[in-house]
Design an enzyme around this catalytic site. Structure first.
Site, PDB file in Angstrom:
ATOM      1  N   GLY A  47       2.497  -1.999  -4.451  1.00 20.78           N
ATOM      2  CA  GLY A  47       3.035  -0.881  -4.535  1.00 20.78           C
ATOM      3  C   GLY A  47       4.238  -0.883  -3.520  1.00 20.78           C
ATOM      4  N   HIS A  54       4.971   1.949   7.149  1.00 19.08           N
ATOM      5  CA  HIS A  54       4.962   3.631   7.212  1.00 19.08           C
ATOM      6  C   HIS A  54       3.657   3.945   6.607  1.00 19.08           C
ATOM      7  CE1 HIS A  54       7.006   2.350   3.506  1.00 19.08           C
ATOM      8  NE2 HIS A  54       6.474   3.477   2.849  1.00 19.08           N
TER       9      HIS A  54
END
Length: 82
Positions: A47, A54
């Protein structure tokens, strides 16, 4: 730039818990969440759509979702289509 968690150096990986705690402090300075979701997507098939490392720290509130089971997959209504 590192694409995801697995490309971080050992030092960066070791610093991550401290950075997560710092983010929590920043959130707590303005908000009072009841819980948090913490997550990372590593690779397109997981995904990931922005290919730099991050870590998502998402404040959660009691009642913000009718059924919070499933965690981050459904934290944004209409985004958890899988």
């Amino acid at each position: 730039m590192r694409a995801d968690f697995f490309e971080l150096t050992e030092e960066e990986k070791n610093d991550l818990p401290r950075m997560i705690e710092k983010a929590k402090e920043i959130i707590l300075a303005k908000h009072q969440p009841d819980a948090y979701n913490i997550g990372m997507n590593c690779g397109a098939d997981a995904g990931q759509t922005v290919f730099h490392f991050h870590c998502h720290i998402i404040p959660r509130y009691k009642g913000d979702m009718e059924k919070p089971e499933g965690g981050v997959r459904h934290v944004i209504p209409s985004k958890g289509s899988y």
